[in-house]
Design a protein around this motif. Structure first.
Motif, PDB file in Angstrom:
ATOM      1  N   ILE A   6       0.858  -1.190   0.000  1.00  0.00           N
ATOM      2  CA  ILE A   6       0.000   0.000   0.000  1.00  0.00           C
ATOM      3  C   ILE A   6       0.891   1.235   0.000  1.00  0.00           C
ATOM      4  O   ILE A   6       1.761   1.397   0.846  1.00  0.00           O
ATOM      5  CB  ILE A   6      -0.946   0.009   1.219  1.00  0.00           C
ATOM      6  N   LYS A   8       2.020   4.942   0.533  1.00  0.00           N
ATOM      7  CA  LYS A   8       1.769   5.868   1.640  1.00  0.00           C
ATOM      8  C   LYS A   8       2.024   7.306   1.207  1.00  0.00           C
ATOM      9  O   LYS A   8       2.862   7.580   0.359  1.00  0.00           O
ATOM     10  CB  LYS A   8       2.672   5.551   2.836  1.00  0.00           C
ATOM     11  N   ALA A  42      -5.153  -5.628   5.375  1.00  0.00           N
ATOM     12  CA  ALA A  42      -4.877  -4.380   6.093  1.00  0.00           C
ATOM     13  C   ALA A  42      -6.051  -3.963   6.988  1.00  0.00           C
ATOM     14  O   ALA A  42      -5.983  -2.924   7.643  1.00  0.00           O
ATOM     15  CB  ALA A  42      -4.568  -3.265   5.101  1.00  0.00           C
ATOM     16  N   GLY A  44      -8.974  -2.891   6.104  1.00  0.00           N
ATOM     17  CA  GLY A  44      -9.590  -1.672   5.604  1.00  0.00           C
ATOM     18  C   GLY A  44     -11.010  -1.912   5.150  1.00  0.00           C
ATOM     19  O   GLY A  44     -11.462  -3.052   5.025  1.00  0.00           O
ATOM     20  N   LEU A  47     -10.350   0.250  -0.861  1.00  0.00           N
ATOM     21  CA  LEU A  47      -9.026   0.459  -1.440  1.00  0.00           C
ATOM     22  C   LEU A  47      -9.214   0.854  -2.902  1.00  0.00           C
ATOM     23  O   LEU A  47     -10.047   0.284  -3.611  1.00  0.00           O
ATOM     24  CB  LEU A  47      -8.193  -0.829  -1.352  1.00  0.00           C
ATOM     25  N   GLN A  51      -3.800   3.450  -4.613  1.00  0.00           N
ATOM     26  CA  GLN A  51      -3.206   3.117  -3.321  1.00  0.00           C
ATOM     27  C   GLN A  51      -2.260   1.923  -3.400  1.00  0.00           C
ATOM     28  O   GLN A  51      -1.509   1.677  -2.465  1.00  0.00           O
ATOM     29  CB  GLN A  51      -4.292   2.850  -2.280  1.00  0.00           C
ATOM     30  N   CYS A  90      -7.373   6.359   6.566  1.00  0.00           N
ATOM     31  CA  CYS A  90      -6.954   5.909   5.239  1.00  0.00           C
ATOM     32  C   CYS A  90      -5.748   4.999   5.381  1.00  0.00           C
ATOM     33  O   CYS A  90      -4.815   5.318   6.128  1.00  0.00           O
ATOM     34  CB  CYS A  90      -6.616   7.124   4.375  1.00  0.00           C
ATOM     35  N   LEU A  91      -5.770   3.902   4.649  1.00  0.00           N
ATOM     36  CA  LEU A  91      -4.640   2.971   4.681  1.00  0.00           C
ATOM     37  C   LEU A  91      -3.367   3.617   4.166  1.00  0.00           C
ATOM     38  O   LEU A  91      -2.270   3.181   4.502  1.00  0.00           O
ATOM     39  CB  LEU A  91      -4.969   1.712   3.868  1.00  0.00           C
ATOM     40  N   PRO A  94      -1.542   6.285   7.532  1.00  0.00           N
ATOM     41  CA  PRO A  94      -1.709   5.688   8.870  1.00  0.00           C
ATOM     42  C   PRO A  94      -1.444   6.713   9.971  1.00  0.00           C
ATOM     43  O   PRO A  94      -0.623   7.607   9.824  1.00  0.00           O
ATOM     44  CB  PRO A  94      -0.671   4.563   8.885  1.00  0.00           C
TER      45      PRO A  94
END
Length: 160
Positions: A6, A8, A42, A44, A47, A51, A90-91, A94
């Protein structure tokens, strides 16, 4: 299927507009499967392809409701109604949350993995997830539209 890395913040791919998918290939279908596996791994709710570093208009969402996993190509919000203000994370960012104003209910149309058009109407968390993930496709992060941004751990520590 595979778990993907993922991306960032501040990676620039998160701020670019994703391209429309014009042909559904086995690679596109594999990407959708990988995105779902990555999202679940993750923990979540949604997605978007940017991402995982892919600038294609693809999202996956599972809001834990009767809809289960929704995987959509070229999603487009066709109707919005009402308003909600609530927390988002949001993944790709973090450690930060934010209070974001969204429509309470949205109707979204797009294509399934076989190229067939379908429509989903969702309220509450599902509507929030659709808007959040479609924002990703347009290079918009929740931190760009939040009324307030905060670190959840610090907020709770301050209350103790």
């Amino acid at each position: 299927m595979a778990i993907r890395l993922i991306v960032k913040e501040p990676d620039e791919v998160l701020h670019k507009t994703a391209k429309e998918v014009t042909k559904i290939t086995p690679n596109v279908q594999k990407l959708m499967d990988d995105m779902a596996e990555t999202m679940y791994d993750a923990e979540g709710v949604g997605l978007a392809a940017p991402q995982v570093g892919i600038l294609k208009r693809i999202i996956v969402i599972d809001a834990g409701d009767e809809n289960g996993l929704i995987a959509m190509i070229n999603p487009e919000i066709v109707e919005r109604d009402g308003e909600q203000l609530g927390p988002e994370g949001c993944l790709s960012i973090p450690g930060l949350n934010g209070d974001v104003r969204r429509a309470m209910t949205v109707t979204v149309k797009g294509l399934n993995r076989d190229g067939e058009e379908f429509v989903v109407t969702g309220s509450g968390l599902l509507a929030r997830a659709f808007q959040h993930e479609i924002d990703h496709l347009n290079g918009v992060l929740f931190t760009d539209v939040a009324d307030k941004i905060y670190e959840p751990a610090r907020e709770s520590a301050a209350k103790e």
